[in-house]
Design a protein around this motif. Sequence first.
Motif, mmCIF file in Angstrom:
data_model
loop_
_atom_site.group_PDB
_atom_site.id
_atom_site.type_symbol
_atom_site.label_atom_id
_atom_site.label_comp_id
_atom_site.label_asym_id
_atom_site.label_seq_id
_atom_site.Cartn_x
_atom_site.Cartn_y
_atom_site.Cartn_z
ATOM 1 N N UNK B 131 -9.571 15.386 -7.641
ATOM 2 C CA UNK B 131 -8.824 16.204 -8.595
ATOM 3 C C UNK B 131 -9.532 17.530 -8.852
ATOM 4 N N UNK B 179 -1.528 11.806 -6.983
ATOM 5 C CA UNK B 179 -0.866 10.815 -7.843
ATOM 6 C C UNK B 179 -0.710 9.483 -7.122
ATOM 7 N N UNK B 180 -0.245 9.539 -5.859
ATOM 8 C CA UNK B 180 -0.042 8.298 -5.109
ATOM 9 C C UNK B 180 -1.377 7.586 -4.904
ATOM 10 N N UNK B 182 -4.110 7.836 -6.699
ATOM 11 C CA UNK B 182 -4.610 7.283 -7.952
ATOM 12 C C UNK B 182 -3.825 6.031 -8.332
ATOM 13 N N UNK B 183 -2.515 6.060 -8.044
ATOM 14 C CA UNK B 183 -1.705 4.886 -8.330
ATOM 15 C C UNK B 183 -2.148 3.658 -7.559
ATOM 16 N N UNK B 188 -10.617 8.652 -8.525
ATOM 17 C CA UNK B 188 -10.473 10.007 -7.993
ATOM 18 C C UNK B 188 -11.723 10.465 -7.277
#
Lengths: 116, 513
Positions: B131, B179-180, B182-183, B188
């Motif tokens: 990130x 996002x994907x 981290x999901x 991160x």
Amino acid sequence: MEILLAVTIGLLYAAGIFLILRRSLVRLIIGLVLLGNGANLLIFLLGRISKGQPPIIPEESKVFLDAYADPIPQALILTAIVISFGLQAYAIILVKRAYRVVKTDDIDNMITTDEV
Amino acid sequence: MIPHFTILPILLPLLSAVVLMFFWSKPRNQRVLSVIGHGLTLMASYYLAQKTFTGEIFSVQAGNWSAPFGITFVADALSGMLVLLASLAAFAVSIFSAASIGNGRASFGYFPILQFLLMGLNGSFLAGDIFNLYVWFEVIIISSFVLITLGGEKAQLEGAVKYVTLNLLASVIFLTGIAVLYGIMGSLNLADLAVKISASPDKGLINTAAILFLVGFGIKSAIFPMYFWLPASYHTPPAAVSAIFGGLLTKVGVYALIRVFSLLFIEDPFIRDVFIVLAVLSMITGAVGAIGQQNIRKVFSYLIISHIGFMIAGLGMYSTLALMGAVFYLFHDILVKTNVFLISGVIFKMRGSFRLENLGGLYNKFPLISIVFAIVMFSLVGTPPLSGFWPKLYLLQSSFTEGELWIFGAILLASFLTLIAIVKVWLAAFWKKPVENKIAMERIVWHQLIPIEKFLILLPILILTTATLYIGFYAENISDICKLIAEQIQDKSGYIEAVMPQIETNINPENIP
């Protein structure tokens, strides 16, 4: 709730990409805004949404006792929103200036930099 | 001891930018201070780089929050070398800007923004967290947006619309990838992700994230078929700005591809095949595009695309020799591409045009300067013993031994087409009889410059040419470093251990009630 959010995110991405592919500069900006919002919501959703479980450790304990809402996605979204706010403000001014100087808002007419 | 010097190459440009803002309406002071600021950053980067060349990997945990919970900065040999080269290129561009950027641009914040751009570049080379990499990318693009539009000429604004749109799109796709990831993984930190991904059975979703990263970084590094913004915008701003863009911005994308994919996704053969196909197509389309152009800056823009393909090919093959070639080419390319765009700026000052049909007669009029230019162009083509030759040799050797004959052929073809493009530029700009074009003649400013200005404009080109010659003639030193880097890339454990010395968790089981 997840399904509702997932559908919303899909709509935001689809609308954003559709608007980017249009020829008008104003639609281009709106498309970018929608895409940015879609990405932010996606981070929110993929961080797993949970209700009423603040990530606070009780005073008598040293670790979490229960499931808790992940605070990181919210920190990420906050950062991403601030960044995209700045970039969108810049992009709007750029489009305004470009419209004044090039005298068209049709992207198909902005081809002088692509000429050999 | 915490190696705090790791983040000096980020802090010094920030400090210089803040100091420069106090001199907002005094362009004269800004010019001097900007060069000093970049000089200090260069020294700090050199200090960091020569420490990383010993093979040690330094990591700084911000606020002493241990990884993977806090913000991490990591400096291995690849980061160290790139920070050094970015600071060197920025130092050269800063001298060139001090002598060539007009007061109009300087009084609207050109010099502070240049510092912010270097801060973003160094930040992304040192980020140990995906990130943060995104945030540094945003620092880079917002600075580059300002630099590309500063001045507000028609061509600049038109080019900027394309540049801004596609870079914003790339950021959104990169963010979607984060996002994907981290999901699926809940982390991160790159080192932590590397551990978790290699243990994860969920290959389908991981490959989805990998493709999102590939597209996001691919737009930024202008690989086929995501490069169209580059030749549409890089020739519009002043030469100093195109120099730092051409030299460094696409290379950050390549760095991100090398770093993120080597740590997380490269084990998958599908990803490597995608890299190889895209590399071959980038090499050839870029080189073919370069031949057809009439504007010298557009010729060089297309050559950027072609040469990005060489580095991606090395990453796709992923053997030690191929990675050595890829990172060696990356180092050579930063210096040479910055230099050719600076040279195009000098040519504009001498002949008043960037277009091949209006140029000519430079060799007759400026023989000594032309020889310096010739060295740079030869090294861009890859003539032995100059710097472009060695990485190509490594890449050819590894593609041949691994049976990747498509890459072998593409490298040879792209090098040959690069030669044709450069010969075309050389013939038209240097050997052809000078063309009397009225509009161009009025824009010639070279004879009005005082000697110190001429010296300051040529000095950065000389500095970068010296560095190129050093890489060429002392290739064994650079290739030792490249070997170290290739080994560090392939063996992830060193990186992971430097970031997380305590792999087992910190939580003491006795505390859990």
